[in-house]
Design a protein around this motif. Sequence first.
Motif, PDB file in Angstrom:
ATOM      1  N   LEU A   1      25.019 -72.747  12.704  1.00  0.00           N
ATOM      2  CA  LEU A   1      23.871 -72.670  12.435  1.00  0.00           C
ATOM      3  C   LEU A   1      23.515 -73.516  10.949  1.00  0.00           C
ATOM      4  CD1 LEU A   1      22.855 -68.724  12.636  1.00  0.00           C
ATOM      5  CD2 LEU A   1      22.204 -70.687  14.389  1.00  0.00           C
ATOM      6  N   LYS A   2      22.741 -74.456  10.804  1.00  0.00           N
ATOM      7  CA  LYS A   2      22.497 -75.216   9.613  1.00  0.00           C
ATOM      8  C   LYS A   2      21.441 -74.708   8.782  1.00  0.00           C
ATOM      9  CE  LYS A   2      25.183 -77.964  12.077  1.00  0.00           C
ATOM     10  NZ  LYS A   2      26.445 -77.837  11.735  1.00  0.00           N
ATOM     11  N   GLY A   3      21.330 -75.007   7.577  1.00  0.00           N
ATOM     12  CA  GLY A   3      20.428 -74.489   6.726  1.00  0.00           C
ATOM     13  C   GLY A   3      21.262 -73.241   5.487  1.00  0.00           C
ATOM     14  N   LYS A   4      20.744 -73.421   4.470  1.00  0.00           N
ATOM     15  CA  LYS A   4      21.435 -72.393   3.499  1.00  0.00           C
ATOM     16  C   LYS A   4      20.961 -70.994   3.696  1.00  0.00           C
ATOM     17  CE  LYS A   4      21.736 -73.346  -1.006  1.00  0.00           C
ATOM     18  NZ  LYS A   4      23.455 -73.669  -0.742  1.00  0.00           N
TER      19      LYS A   4
ATOM     20  N   ASP B   1      23.865 -69.551   5.249  1.00  0.00           N
ATOM     21  CA  ASP B   1      25.406 -69.836   4.738  1.00  0.00           C
ATOM     22  C   ASP B   1      26.161 -68.318   4.682  1.00  0.00           C
ATOM     23  OD1 ASP B   1      24.862 -72.045   4.130  1.00  0.00           O
ATOM     24  OD2 ASP B   1      24.804 -71.926   1.804  1.00  0.00           O
TER      25      ASP B   1
ATOM     26  N   GLU C   1      26.999 -67.120   8.468  1.00  0.00           N
ATOM     27  CA  GLU C   1      27.892 -67.963   8.791  1.00  0.00           C
ATOM     28  C   GLU C   1      29.386 -67.786   8.442  1.00  0.00           C
ATOM     29  OE1 GLU C   1      28.555 -70.352  11.346  1.00  0.00           O
ATOM     30  OE2 GLU C   1      26.519 -70.706  11.848  1.00  0.00           O
TER      31      GLU C   1
ATOM     32  N   ASN D   1      37.044 -76.508   0.660  1.00  0.00           N
ATOM     33  CA  ASN D   1      36.198 -76.342   1.654  1.00  0.00           C
ATOM     34  C   ASN D   1      36.846 -75.098   2.643  1.00  0.00           C
ATOM     35  OD1 ASN D   1      34.104 -78.332   1.665  1.00  0.00           O
ATOM     36  ND2 ASN D   1      35.719 -79.874   1.753  1.00  0.00           N
TER      37      ASN D   1
ATOM     38  N   SER E   1      30.440 -68.416  17.903  1.00  0.00           N
ATOM     39  CA  SER E   1      29.973 -69.737  18.352  1.00  0.00           C
ATOM     40  C   SER E   1      30.872 -70.452  18.974  1.00  0.00           C
ATOM     41  CB  SER E   1      28.944 -70.297  17.352  1.00  0.00           C
ATOM     42  OG  SER E   1      28.116 -69.344  16.589  1.00  0.00           O
TER      43      SER E   1
ATOM     44  N   ARG F   1      34.942 -73.896   6.141  1.00  0.00           N
ATOM     45  CA  ARG F   1      33.645 -73.476   5.748  1.00  0.00           C
ATOM     46  C   ARG F   1      32.609 -74.645   6.230  1.00  0.00           C
ATOM     47  NH1 ARG F   1      33.016 -69.629   0.353  1.00  0.00           N
ATOM     48  NH2 ARG F   1      31.025 -69.140   1.612  1.00  0.00           N
ATOM     49  N   ARG F   2      33.084 -75.669   6.583  1.00  0.00           N
ATOM     50  CA  ARG F   2      32.337 -76.820   7.065  1.00  0.00           C
ATOM     51  C   ARG F   2      31.964 -76.865   8.272  1.00  0.00           C
ATOM     52  NH1 ARG F   2      36.298 -81.228   4.821  1.00  0.00           N
ATOM     53  NH2 ARG F   2      37.470 -79.801   5.718  1.00  0.00           N
TER      54      ARG F   2
ATOM     55  N   ARG G   1      30.550 -75.166  11.192  1.00  0.00           N
ATOM     56  CA  ARG G   1      29.384 -73.795  11.491  1.00  0.00           C
ATOM     57  C   ARG G   1      28.467 -74.411  12.454  1.00  0.00           C
ATOM     58  NH1 ARG G   1      26.294 -73.294   6.217  1.00  0.00           N
ATOM     59  NH2 ARG G   1      24.806 -72.340   7.495  1.00  0.00           N
TER      60      ARG G   1
ATOM     61  N   ASN H   1      36.928 -72.045  14.009  1.00  0.00           N
ATOM     62  CA  ASN H   1      37.231 -72.908  12.653  1.00  0.00           C
ATOM     63  C   ASN H   1      38.196 -72.197  11.761  1.00  0.00           C
ATOM     64  OD1 ASN H   1      35.710 -70.504  12.307  1.00  0.00           O
ATOM     65  ND2 ASN H   1      34.405 -71.422  10.672  1.00  0.00           N
TER      66      ASN H   1
END
Length: 202
Positions: free
Chosen positions: A111-114, A117, A120, A170, A40, A106-107, A109, A44
């Motif tokens: 795509l949002k949403g558990k 996880d 990602e 994190n 993406s 790890r913060r 990312r 990171n």
Amino acid sequence: MELDEAIMRRASVRYFLEEPVSDDEITALVEAAIRAPTASGLENWLFVVFKSAEARKKIYDLIGEGMVEYYRAVNLPEDKIKKLKRGIYEEGMYRAPVYIAVFIDRRVRFLKGKEFDEVEFIWSVESAAMAIQNLMLKAVELGLGTVYIGVTNFRGIEKKVRELAGLDENYYLVGVIPVGRPKEEVKPRKRRRSFKEVVVML
């Protein structure tokens, strides 16, 4: 040096000369690393370079601690472990003038949403792994040796490396890479499995 030559000459180096790795060389290694593909386009990753004698001693001790834990996990007898520990603490296996620890944040990312996880996290680790490979190939070109250290990921040890780097939970440690000039001639080993054994064409 052609890319094919660097790929074929790369090998895990575990013993290094006590010669410094220059800041220019470190810059070249990390510049090569960050040219790797990154999921993406997040980039990171974080590269923490341990150069001071104090920091290197702490990292080295953590590598030794991790190796002993690994030897015990594979059920090696204690007399064999004692011999292998001599290789580390008396002969200087993995003692290098520079260690580069590669982390992911790890913060950061896409795509949002558990429910995302896990994927990602996998993408981030894969991105850092590709960066490490770039770094290792650049090291070959520069006449440097490297080896991937994964035992620093054992529970407790990873936390100590992270804290030594001044990072919180994190960040996740993907690996520690000792870097230096090889003490002995580098001899890449043959792969155990052939092309035909590892490829399926449909």
